[in-house]
Design a protein around this motif. Structure first.
Motif, PDB file in Angstrom:
ATOM      1  N   LEU A 294      37.075  40.996  -2.402  1.00 16.67           N
ATOM      2  CA  LEU A 294      38.201  39.882  -1.511  1.00 16.67           C
ATOM      3  C   LEU A 294      37.281  39.723  -0.149  1.00 16.67           C
ATOM      4  CD1 LEU A 294      40.731  42.595  -1.160  1.00 16.67           C
ATOM      5  CD2 LEU A 294      40.685  39.993  -1.998  1.00 16.67           C
TER       6      LEU A 294
ATOM      7  N   PHE B  71      38.745  44.234 -15.941  1.00 15.76           N
ATOM      8  CA  PHE B  71      39.487  44.013 -14.890  1.00 15.76           C
ATOM      9  C   PHE B  71      37.773  42.965 -14.069  1.00 15.76           C
ATOM     10  CE2 PHE B  71      37.152  44.471  -9.986  1.00 15.76           C
ATOM     11  CZ  PHE B  71      38.573  44.730  -9.159  1.00 15.76           C
TER      12      PHE B  71
ATOM     13  N   THR C   8      37.658  54.734  -9.075  1.00 17.60           N
ATOM     14  CA  THR C   8      38.180  54.340  -8.275  1.00 17.60           C
ATOM     15  C   THR C   8      38.047  54.042  -7.054  1.00 17.60           C
ATOM     16  OG1 THR C   8      40.311  55.639  -8.797  1.00 17.60           O
ATOM     17  CG2 THR C   8      40.083  54.792  -6.290  1.00 17.60           C
TER      18      THR C   8
ATOM     19  N   PHE D 268      40.228  40.027 -15.209  1.00 26.88           N
ATOM     20  CA  PHE D 268      41.388  39.801 -14.173  1.00 26.88           C
ATOM     21  C   PHE D 268      40.456  38.923 -12.306  1.00 26.88           C
ATOM     22  CE2 PHE D 268      42.530  40.830  -9.745  1.00 26.88           C
ATOM     23  CZ  PHE D 268      44.407  40.257  -9.964  1.00 26.88           C
TER      24      PHE D 268
ATOM     25  N   THR E 209      35.414  45.574  -5.716  1.00 28.98           N
ATOM     26  CA  THR E 209      36.784  44.701  -5.358  1.00 28.98           C
ATOM     27  C   THR E 209      36.932  44.350  -4.015  1.00 28.98           C
ATOM     28  OG1 THR E 209      38.587  46.534  -6.633  1.00 28.98           O
ATOM     29  CG2 THR E 209      39.886  45.059  -4.893  1.00 28.98           C
TER      30      THR E 209
ATOM     31  N   VAL F  20      35.434  50.672  -8.288  1.00 29.23           N
ATOM     32  CA  VAL F  20      36.588  49.611  -8.511  1.00 29.23           C
ATOM     33  C   VAL F  20      36.391  48.730  -7.213  1.00 29.23           C
ATOM     34  CG1 VAL F  20      38.291  48.425  -9.665  1.00 29.23           C
ATOM     35  CG2 VAL F  20      36.684  49.819 -10.980  1.00 29.23           C
TER      36      VAL F  20
END
Lengths: 44, 619
Positions: B38, B117, B27, B120, B34, B30
């Motif tokens: 972002l 991932f 977690t 995506f 992320t 990633v």
């Protein structure tokens, strides 16, 4: 061989690492689209 | 509320649950990536940085595409290679070592998850990148000032669908026990999402070309590079569609052998027909060579390099040559007919080449008992796949047939595939049949075997009578030598000790059955040992009860049906999304938009040529 580990017994826990970030990104885009469409309606 | 269980000095290999430490570490990793992506995306769209745009444009200049196509395309390719390696490694680990200790306890899973991932993320990158422009004629409005390429949306959707398969897989294991087979419904989601993301990739690439074609900007990349990119996309699709065959590639299929030629012909029909129609001369052959090269290298890494069981791979070259030869006929100007006849050739002559190849390179060669049923399943699927390949090529070239015809072909193809797979999955166990196995010690924990089937007719003309030993630290598949009516002997010693699970497997027509030779005690799933005895007589049972010992076959039928329905709905949603995206692109671009890039493909199919010299060097 023996194991000494704490196991997550809820499936959502294993979703945390990869799926939750993807869901957050999708949610963000969805929120942006929703806000844009709402502004469109207000403008009209 | 989250429940946790402390397992202190627990029994070996717990049968479910992820270690919390692994969950938190993953977690954090990633989450950081992320946030970084972002932050970069927000800074890009609010024009606080030009780093992303400059980097994307630099990649774009090298491949003759806008940056919003080039950078995501490179990212998708690298991500899929990562996921593919993870998938094949994961399968080989399960075959050689058995079930996972938890969903994050297997190193291969990280490659799969990171790969999916990033697929995506690549789709989202394509969505975020375009500034101050409508990215191609099929772009989708996000806001008044933000339009996203439909290909990017499809890539992201495919990656998202695949990612959802991961927690669903964990739920599945808790409801029905671990299904140590590639063909678990949620496992199929991972594979399907990854493979179908390449349709999004193809759409994105065409959107980029359509956007460039309208501006008069001269593309920098050489035609051969553009041809190669398209061949790689369709070759990648061939790889993605071939992952479904992996159990057969390793020699441990849990389903009837007749499904293998059907899957090979289906993958070839879709990908090779589309490759030839989209890419032009030599593209089908190029896609097959791309498949053999990439899959071959990964097989060598997983097998000899990492020391796990080595997967074989289908050939596809025979089918590719057939498609190239068919393209020399006038049929090329009628894509739907080309797809149908191409599929027919792949299902018949192409299957013959694969049958010969199975004796050269496959662990389980194709046998005569499945000839008729194999043709009845393979040919319709190959024709349907060829038609879908033609539809895909027409879609990305802006000339889909009228919607009623397209939809009919798509729905009929899905029905044909469902019927063939349904038939292939139907297997029986001969009532009252049993096998006597006499073991002779042949070294520590090893034994030779002599087998007598009762009745002998259990294996009249069998696809296999074999001893399979797996999950004890490797894989042994010994096809037994027939010594008389109903009697067989091993050709090499097989392990019957430790963690190995050793079975006698018989497959003849619809018969698919097994009997245990040795199974270890497994406390975590409350399974008793089946000892290896000097002489034992045991009845045949459905293979699934032995190959998937962890499965809970007592779960309520309605729960099983409802869970499958959830996966089915998600899968249909993805297929509909892809069909919508291809249709949207087709409706909004002009036929012949891509003739600069693939002039030979355009000209030979009778598409209007918008000018520019025909470049014979393309193919």
């Amino acid at each position: 061989m023996t194991y000494d580990v704490v196991l997550a017994h809820h499936p959502l826990v294993t979703a945390l690492p990869f799926v939750v970030p993807a869901c957050i990104v999708v949610g963000l885009i969805g929120a942006i689209i929703w806000r844009d469409r709402r502004e469109d309606r207000v403008d009209r | 509320m989250i429940q946790t269980t402390l397992l202190l000095a627990a029994e070996p290999k717990p049968a479910g649950g992820a270690a919390l430490g692994e969950v938190f570490a993953a977690t954090a990793g990633v989450g950081f990536v992320t946030l970084l992506l972002l932050g970069l995306a927000v800074a890009h769209r609010t024009r606080r940085t030009t780093v992303l745009a400059r980097f994307a444009d630099a990649v774009g200049r090298r491949t003759g595409r806008p940056g919003w196509v080039a950078l995501p395309a490179v990212m998708v390719a690298l991500s899929l290679i990562t996921a593919l390696f993870g998938m094949l490694w994961d399968i080989s680990l399960h075959i050689g070592r058995g079930r996972d200790e938890g969903p994050l306890a297997n190193p291969a899973h990280y490659f799969i998850l990171v790969g999916l991932f990033l697929v995506f993320a690549a789709g989202m990158l394509a969505v975020v990148l375009p500034l101050d422009e409508k990215p191609g004629p099929a772009s989708v409005k996000i806001t008044k000032h933000w339009h996203a390429p439909v290909g990017g949306i499809l890539i992201a959707a495919s990656g998202f669908y695949a990612l959802i398969g991961f927690p669903l897989d964990d739920v599945w294991h808790r409801l029905f026990g671990q299904d140590v087979t590639l063909w678990g419904p949620t496992h199929l989601m991972l594979i399907t999402g990854a493979g179908l993301s390449l349709i999004g990739q193809l759409v994105l690439e065409q959107e980029g070309h359509a956007a460039t074609a309208g501006t008069g900007v001269k593309e920098a990349a050489k035609p051969i590079v553009l041809w190669g990119l398209r061949v790689a996309a369709l070759g990648g699709m061939l790889i993605g569609l071939s992952v479904f065959q992996a159990e057969y590639d390793f020699g441990v299929p849990q389903f009837r052998l007749v499904l293998q030629p059907m899957m090979i012909a289906g993958a070839a029909g879709l990908a090779l027909v589309a490759a030839r129609l989209v890419g032009g001369r030599g593209a089908a052959l190029g896609a097959a060579i791309f498949f053999l090269t990439l899959r071959g290298v990964i097989s060598l890494i997983v097998g000899p390099a990492l020391g796990e069981p080595t997967p074989s791979l289908p050939l596809y070259l025979g089918s590719a040559i057939l498609i190239e030869l068919l393209a020399l006929t006038p049929l090329l100007r009628s894509p739907m007919a080309f797809g149908a006849v191409g599929g027919l050739l792949i299902g018949t002559l192409g299957s013959v080449t694969e049958a010969i190849w199975s004796y050269v390179a496959m662990p389980l060669p194709w046998t005569s008992d499945m000839r008729v049923e194999g043709l009845l399943m393979t040919v319709p699927v190959a024709v349907a796949a060829g038609l879908c390949g033609a539809l895909l090529s027409m879609g990305v070239q802006g000339r889909l047939p009228r919607p009623a015809l397209s939809r009919t072909v798509l729905v009929a193809s899905l029905l044909v595939l469902t019927a063939s797979v349904g038939n292939g999955l139907y297997a029986t166990v001969p009532e009252g049949a049993e096998a006597t196995v006499a073991l002779t010690p042949a070294g520590e924990g090893m034994a030779n075997a002599e087998v007598t089937l009762d009745p002998a007719s259990v294996a009249d003309d069998p696809s296999w009578v074999q001893l399979t030993a797996w999950q004890g630290g490797g894989l042994v598949v010994d096809r037994l030598e027939r010594t008389g009516p109903g009697t067989y002997r091993s050709t090499e010693p097989v392990p019957v000790d430790g963690d190995w699970k050793t079975l006698l497997r018989v497959h003849d027509g619809r018969t698919l059955a097994a009997t245990p030779v040795f199974l270890p005690e497994d406390v975590a799933i409350d399974a008793e040992e089946v000892p290896a005895e000097a002489t034992s007589t045991r009845g045949f049972v459905p293979e699934i009860t032995l190959l998937q010992r962890e499965r809970d076959l007592d779960a309520p039928g309605w729960l099983w049906a409802a869970s499958n329905a959830v996966v089915l709905v998600l899968s249909l949603a993805l297929i509909l999304a892809l069909a919508w995206g291809v249709g949207r692109l087709s409706r909004r671009i002009t036929p012949g938009t891509f003739d600069d890039e693939s002039p030979i493909a355009a000209q030979e199919q009778g598409l209007p040529h918008r000018g520019g010299a025909l470049r014979p060097g393309v193919a």
